[in-house]
Design a protein around this motif. Structure first.
Motif, mmCIF file in Angstrom:
data_model
loop_
_atom_site.group_PDB
_atom_site.id
_atom_site.type_symbol
_atom_site.label_atom_id
_atom_site.label_comp_id
_atom_site.label_asym_id
_atom_site.label_seq_id
_atom_site.Cartn_x
_atom_site.Cartn_y
_atom_site.Cartn_z
ATOM 1 N N ALA A 45 -11.651 -30.492 -26.161
ATOM 2 C CA ALA A 45 -13.011 -30.227 -26.153
ATOM 3 C C ALA A 45 -13.358 -28.606 -25.857
ATOM 4 O O ALA A 45 -14.005 -28.094 -26.433
ATOM 5 C CB ALA A 45 -13.828 -30.908 -25.004
ATOM 6 N N TYR A 46 -12.300 -28.329 -25.063
ATOM 7 C CA TYR A 46 -12.476 -26.619 -24.474
ATOM 8 C C TYR A 46 -12.055 -25.911 -26.047
ATOM 9 O O TYR A 46 -12.576 -24.728 -26.089
ATOM 10 C CB TYR A 46 -11.643 -26.235 -23.514
ATOM 11 N N LYS A 47 -11.088 -26.405 -26.476
ATOM 12 C CA LYS A 47 -10.604 -25.713 -27.910
ATOM 13 C C LYS A 47 -11.618 -25.513 -28.946
ATOM 14 O O LYS A 47 -12.127 -24.555 -29.523
ATOM 15 C CB LYS A 47 -9.209 -26.246 -28.365
ATOM 16 N N LYS A 48 -12.112 -26.863 -29.209
ATOM 17 C CA LYS A 48 -13.341 -27.099 -30.137
ATOM 18 C C LYS A 48 -14.477 -26.479 -29.858
ATOM 19 O O LYS A 48 -15.022 -25.860 -30.871
ATOM 20 C CB LYS A 48 -13.520 -28.698 -30.371
ATOM 21 N N ARG A 49 -14.970 -26.352 -28.748
ATOM 22 C CA ARG A 49 -16.310 -25.836 -28.361
ATOM 23 C C ARG A 49 -16.118 -24.459 -27.372
ATOM 24 O O ARG A 49 -16.688 -23.978 -26.653
ATOM 25 C CB ARG A 49 -17.142 -26.647 -27.622
ATOM 26 N N GLU A 50 -15.213 -23.558 -28.039
ATOM 27 C CA GLU A 50 -14.669 -22.558 -27.493
ATOM 28 C C GLU A 50 -15.929 -21.595 -27.046
ATOM 29 O O GLU A 50 -16.878 -21.298 -27.823
ATOM 30 C CB GLU A 50 -13.748 -21.690 -28.100
ATOM 31 N N GLY A 51 -16.000 -21.178 -25.724
ATOM 32 C CA GLY A 51 -16.789 -20.102 -25.395
ATOM 33 C C GLY A 51 -18.374 -20.896 -25.278
ATOM 34 O O GLY A 51 -19.392 -20.096 -24.925
ATOM 35 N N LYS A 52 -18.535 -22.145 -25.787
ATOM 36 C CA LYS A 52 -19.657 -22.729 -25.359
ATOM 37 C C LYS A 52 -19.918 -23.571 -24.261
ATOM 38 O O LYS A 52 -19.140 -23.795 -23.391
ATOM 39 C CB LYS A 52 -19.972 -23.774 -26.656
ATOM 40 N N ALA A 53 -21.219 -24.117 -23.926
ATOM 41 C CA ALA A 53 -21.449 -24.881 -22.584
ATOM 42 C C ALA A 53 -20.562 -26.099 -22.803
ATOM 43 O O ALA A 53 -20.443 -26.681 -23.722
ATOM 44 C CB ALA A 53 -22.714 -25.127 -22.594
ATOM 45 N N PRO A 54 -20.092 -26.875 -21.593
ATOM 46 C CA PRO A 54 -19.636 -28.071 -21.786
ATOM 47 C C PRO A 54 -20.376 -29.148 -22.095
ATOM 48 O O PRO A 54 -21.720 -28.860 -22.040
ATOM 49 C CB PRO A 54 -18.915 -28.131 -20.430
ATOM 50 N N GLY A 80 -20.798 -33.721 -22.436
ATOM 51 C CA GLY A 80 -20.153 -35.082 -22.075
ATOM 52 C C GLY A 80 -19.256 -34.934 -21.124
ATOM 53 O O GLY A 80 -19.415 -34.564 -19.804
ATOM 54 N N LEU A 81 -17.862 -35.813 -21.350
ATOM 55 C CA LEU A 81 -16.927 -35.795 -20.262
ATOM 56 C C LEU A 81 -16.586 -34.597 -19.638
ATOM 57 O O LEU A 81 -16.316 -34.311 -18.514
ATOM 58 C CB LEU A 81 -15.773 -36.493 -20.817
ATOM 59 N N GLN A 82 -16.406 -33.320 -20.798
ATOM 60 C CA GLN A 82 -16.151 -32.095 -20.348
ATOM 61 C C GLN A 82 -17.039 -31.683 -19.312
ATOM 62 O O GLN A 82 -16.853 -30.915 -18.281
ATOM 63 C CB GLN A 82 -16.106 -31.047 -21.453
ATOM 64 N N SER A 83 -18.368 -31.760 -19.347
ATOM 65 C CA SER A 83 -19.368 -31.477 -18.518
ATOM 66 C C SER A 83 -19.191 -31.951 -17.008
ATOM 67 O O SER A 83 -19.611 -31.560 -16.128
ATOM 68 C CB SER A 83 -20.660 -31.451 -19.051
ATOM 69 N N PHE A 84 -18.728 -33.218 -17.258
ATOM 70 C CA PHE A 84 -18.633 -34.005 -15.920
ATOM 71 C C PHE A 84 -17.595 -33.513 -14.861
ATOM 72 O O PHE A 84 -17.712 -33.422 -13.967
ATOM 73 C CB PHE A 84 -18.345 -35.426 -16.313
ATOM 74 N N LEU A 85 -16.480 -33.276 -15.775
ATOM 75 C CA LEU A 85 -15.079 -32.676 -15.186
ATOM 76 C C LEU A 85 -15.147 -31.355 -14.953
ATOM 77 O O LEU A 85 -14.284 -31.098 -14.017
ATOM 78 C CB LEU A 85 -14.063 -33.283 -15.884
ATOM 79 N N THR A 121 -7.558 -21.550 -19.001
ATOM 80 C CA THR A 121 -7.498 -20.378 -20.022
ATOM 81 C C THR A 121 -9.160 -20.418 -20.492
ATOM 82 O O THR A 121 -9.869 -19.311 -20.613
ATOM 83 C CB THR A 121 -6.698 -20.451 -20.930
ATOM 84 N N ALA A 122 -9.617 -21.551 -20.889
ATOM 85 C CA ALA A 122 -10.835 -21.309 -21.502
ATOM 86 C C ALA A 122 -11.870 -21.177 -20.538
ATOM 87 O O ALA A 122 -12.837 -20.555 -20.895
ATOM 88 C CB ALA A 122 -11.091 -22.849 -22.366
ATOM 89 N N ILE A 123 -11.849 -21.592 -19.440
ATOM 90 C CA ILE A 123 -12.773 -21.507 -18.601
ATOM 91 C C ILE A 123 -12.922 -20.163 -18.034
ATOM 92 O O ILE A 123 -13.896 -19.320 -17.897
ATOM 93 C CB ILE A 123 -12.636 -22.448 -17.253
ATOM 94 N N ASP A 124 -11.607 -19.517 -17.714
ATOM 95 C CA ASP A 124 -11.712 -18.141 -17.225
ATOM 96 C C ASP A 124 -12.182 -17.210 -18.494
ATOM 97 O O ASP A 124 -12.904 -16.399 -18.247
ATOM 98 C CB ASP A 124 -10.202 -17.644 -17.179
ATOM 99 N N GLU A 125 -11.841 -17.669 -19.738
ATOM 100 C CA GLU A 125 -12.211 -16.908 -21.025
ATOM 101 C C GLU A 125 -13.950 -16.670 -21.009
ATOM 102 O O GLU A 125 -14.293 -15.653 -21.197
ATOM 103 C CB GLU A 125 -11.733 -17.382 -21.945
ATOM 104 N N ARG A 126 -14.417 -17.900 -20.831
ATOM 105 C CA ARG A 126 -15.822 -18.192 -21.113
ATOM 106 C C ARG A 126 -16.462 -17.413 -19.925
ATOM 107 O O ARG A 126 -17.446 -16.782 -19.876
ATOM 108 C CB ARG A 126 -16.258 -19.645 -20.945
ATOM 109 N N GLU A 127 -15.767 -17.717 -18.663
ATOM 110 C CA GLU A 127 -16.418 -16.777 -17.295
ATOM 111 C C GLU A 127 -16.409 -15.308 -17.701
ATOM 112 O O GLU A 127 -17.566 -14.640 -17.250
ATOM 113 C CB GLU A 127 -15.807 -17.425 -16.090
#
Lengths: 363, 164
Positions: free
Chosen positions: A164-173, A175-180, B35-41
């Motif tokens: 999900a992080y790869k798919k939604r790169e740079g976007k707000a989390p 679903g499950l991503q936003s919970f974890l 990496t994604a979190i750091d990148e986004r931050e």
């Protein structure tokens, strides 16, 4: 060394450990007095087959929190699990269903289950303790199966979250991503960073894996029916391994200041013979406390819940059920808290020990 | 006690399973996630920083504009004041010049008048003299047309002379 909130947690945990041991001794005293009677196992088998067995809460509880070679579903239905034995003559594998009814003649020995432990039986049908010592049990027990379930869950959850992080790169989390994500950030910002310092990133995989592994297994342990119910994090073997990993990671990463503090502390030289044993015990006592704390907290929770349920059978009355259920619900809610709390404490203290070991001192 | 005796099987499987879990999650979950979190931050931090910079730039521009405006206003005031001064000077100069011119013209007019008066007076004097002479001639002529009167006059005159 310890800052005060952690110290409080320690005291709290120590109190709990004492409480557990009190509870254990209270429950196990009658059980063990029975076990001491010679040939008790067989007697129980004989009487169990015939008339109604007297309800023994301590036996039931200990059986439930201990490991098992089959996974109970309902009534008399079990899922048989594979038995893997490393004997002095070779490796032996068979299904645990063969042990359900008496003895099973394997390739090298004849085996029987006694209190969910595999024992070697000699030609006369008696348990041969000497031969049993040659047989090492590497079976896929209920705990191992439950652990693998938790590992599959963890992999599915976190690999999907990572995609999900790869798919939604740079976007707000989402679903499950936003919970974890807050939990992951909590581990990073409140466990790793304050205790380890700027070198925290190297230890993040370990701390995150530890935290989520303990947490999910605590939660699975709270589920009373299949596929839950295994008391994995309340098993001393599991907490031993976790604590050993902490011990190894801390001491492998310990820098010269850490070792200087242990081997050449700032005290007069003649005290060294006293200091060395103390410091060396200190190396092991910290992970040892981790091991006992997790084991005791989770086991205590299971024992309390099972005891409350046992009350119904002890009193042989449905009238007590609402009271028991009310207390069990209360305990389960408390255990939900304990599940995350113990995962937190274990990870926090691991981070703290790592932080102490890699801390740079500028004298 | 059975409960606190670790079993070798579970120790083995836990070690193996946990290390495999650690390796797999470390490679396929924690690394990309961290990496994604750091990148986004970092992106968010950069964006915030940029926003802050833009705000500062904006404030700077605004204050610059204000300064320019103030300067322009001050310049305008200076120019206006100067213009007023120049106007006053011009008006004053004009007044002075006009006064001087007027005075000069008055002076010259007076001179002219005086000249003219003198000329006119001289003329008048001449004419009066001529007229007087003419009148006197005519009177004399009239008076002396009659011989008797001439004689009487002479006699009167003589009489007067005698008296005095």
């Amino acid at each position: 060394m310890y800052n005060s909130p952690i110290f409080k947690i320690k005291i709290f945990s120590i109190l709990r450990v004492f409480a557990v041991f009190l509870a254990l001794s209270a429950f196990s005293a009658p059980a063990f007095s029975q076990h001491d009677a010679p040939g008790h196992g067989q007697e129980a088998h004989e009487t169990g087959a015939g008339e109604e067995k007297k309800f023994e809460p301590s036996e039931v509880i200990l059986e439930h929190i201990a490991d098992s070679h089959s996974w109970h579903l309902w009534g008399h239905t079990h899922i048989p699990l594979p038995v893997i034995l490393y004997t002095d003559k070779g490796i032996e594998t068979f299904s645990s269903s063969h042990l359900d009814h008496g003895h099973y003649a394997g390739k090298y020995y004849t085996y029987a289950l006694e209190h969910n432990k595999i024992k070697v039986v000699n030609a006369e049908g008696q348990i041969d303790e000497a031969a049993t010592k040659n047989v090492w049990d590497f079976s896929i027990t209920r705990n191992v199966a439950s652990m693998w379930l938790s590992i599959i869950l963890l992999m599915v959850i976190f690999i999907s979250v990572s995609s999900a992080y790869k798919k939604r790169e740079g976007k707000a989390p989402k679903g499950l991503q936003s919970f974890l994500e807050p939990v992951i950030l909590f581990v990073r910002d409140d466990i790793a960073k304050p205790n380890i310092g700027h070198k925290y990133a190297r230890f993040m995989p370990l701390l995150l894996t530890m935290f989520f592994f303990i947490w999910i297994n605590n939660l699975i342990g709270l589920v009373p029916f299949f596929p839950g119910g295994a008391n994995l994090t309340g098993n001393i073997a599991v907490t031993l391994v976790m604590a050993a990993i902490t011990l190894i990671v801390v001491n492998v990463n310990g820098n010269k200041y850490y070792w200087k503090h242990i081997l050449l502390p700032d005290v007069p030289k003649w005290i060294y013979p006293i200091m060395w044993p103390v410091e060396i015990v200190g190396i092991f006592s910290k992970p040892f406390a981790l091991m006992i704390r997790l084991f005791a907290n989770i086991t205590a929770g299971h024992i309390i819940v099972l005891s409350l349920i046992s009350l119904i059978f002890v009193f042989k009355s449905f009238a007590i059920a609402p009271v028991s259920v009310a207390f069990v619900v209360f305990m389960d809610v408390l255990e939900l808290l304990v599940a995350v709390l113990q995962a937190f404490i274990f990870t926090l203290l691991t981070a703290l020990f790592i932080g102490n070991a890699i801390e740079e001192h500028h004298h | 006690m059975e409960l606190v005796t670790p079993e070798i099987g579970l120790v083995f499987w836990t070690t193996v399973s946990f290390l495999i879990l650690l390796a797999i999650l470390g490679k396929f979950a924690w690394k990309p996630i961290m990496t994604a979190i750091d990148e986004r931050e970092r992106t968010i931090e950069e964006a915030l920083f940029k926003a802050e910079a833009a705000k500062e730039e904006m404030a700077r521009l605004t204050s610059e504009n204000e300064a320019l405006l103030k300067q322009a206003r001050a310049e305008r005031d200076v120019i206006l004041a100067e213009a007023r001064k120049v106007k006053e000077q011009i008006v004053g100069d004009a007044k002075d010049a006009a006064q001087k011119e007027g005075a000069r013209m008055i002076e010259s007019a007076r001179l002219e008048i005086n000249n003219m008066k003198a000329i006119a007076l001289a003329d008048v004097k001449n004419q009066v003299a001529t007229l007087s002479l003419d009148i006197a001639e005519k009177v004399l002529r009239k008076q002396f047309e009659d011989q008797g009167k001439q004689d009487q006059l002479v006699a009167d005159l003589l009489k007067e002379v005698k008296l005095s």
